[in-house]
Design a protein around this motif. Structure first.
Motif, PDB file in Angstrom:
ATOM      1  N   ALA A   1      36.227  21.443  23.608  1.00  0.00           N
ATOM      2  CA  ALA A   1      35.018  20.626  23.468  1.00  0.00           C
ATOM      3  C   ALA A   1      35.330  19.288  22.803  1.00  0.00           C
ATOM      4  N   LEU A   2      36.188  19.303  21.799  1.00  0.00           N
ATOM      5  CA  LEU A   2      36.573  18.070  21.122  1.00  0.00           C
ATOM      6  C   LEU A   2      37.330  17.141  22.067  1.00  0.00           C
ATOM      7  N   LEU A   3      38.254  17.687  22.841  1.00  0.00           N
ATOM      8  CA  LEU A   3      39.004  16.860  23.788  1.00  0.00           C
ATOM      9  C   LEU A   3      38.100  16.268  24.863  1.00  0.00           C
TER      10      LEU A   3
ATOM     11  N   ALA B   1      36.452  25.189  20.644  1.00  0.00           N
ATOM     12  CA  ALA B   1      36.178  23.985  19.873  1.00  0.00           C
ATOM     13  C   ALA B   1      37.169  22.881  20.206  1.00  0.00           C
ATOM     14  N   LEU B   2      38.421  23.232  20.409  1.00  0.00           N
ATOM     15  CA  LEU B   2      39.435  22.241  20.754  1.00  0.00           C
ATOM     16  C   LEU B   2      39.158  21.622  22.115  1.00  0.00           C
TER      17      LEU B   2
ATOM     18  N   PHE C   1      34.925  15.676  24.516  1.00  0.00           N
ATOM     19  CA  PHE C   1      34.061  14.704  23.852  1.00  0.00           C
ATOM     20  C   PHE C   1      34.795  13.390  23.607  1.00  0.00           C
ATOM     21  N   VAL C   2      36.049  13.461  23.200  1.00  0.00           N
ATOM     22  CA  VAL C   2      36.801  12.258  22.857  1.00  0.00           C
ATOM     23  C   VAL C   2      37.327  11.549  24.104  1.00  0.00           C
TER      24      VAL C   2
END
Length: 78
Positions: free
Chosen positions: A19-21, A16-17, A23-24
């Protein structure tokens, strides 16, 4: 919590981390978007991880997700 559950939680948190990085901070995709069939396949594969105690159900759910992903790839290619 046993060691397998701890490992699963840490792995999902790391995924999840990442994927978040991506994405951002990642590049904006100009290509194909995620389809609803691809999303469904992803959900089935992740759900298969949670049924690890019952191997038949866990691997079966993962197999369904993989088949759906293959169908999605074939549909997109044509």
């Amino acid at each position: 919590m046993d060691s397998a559950t701890t490992y699963l939680v840490i792995t999902l948190f790391a995924l999840a981390l990442v994927a978040l990085l991506i994405f951002v901070f990642g590049p904006r995709p100009t290509g194909q978007k995620l389809t609803s069939l691809g999303s469904l396949a992803f959900v089935f594969v992740i759900a298969g991880m949670f049924f690890r105690d019952n191997h038949l159900v866990g691997y079966g759910v993962m197999a369904v997700g993989i088949v759906i992903a293959i169908v999605d790839m074939v549909k997109r290619a044509s």
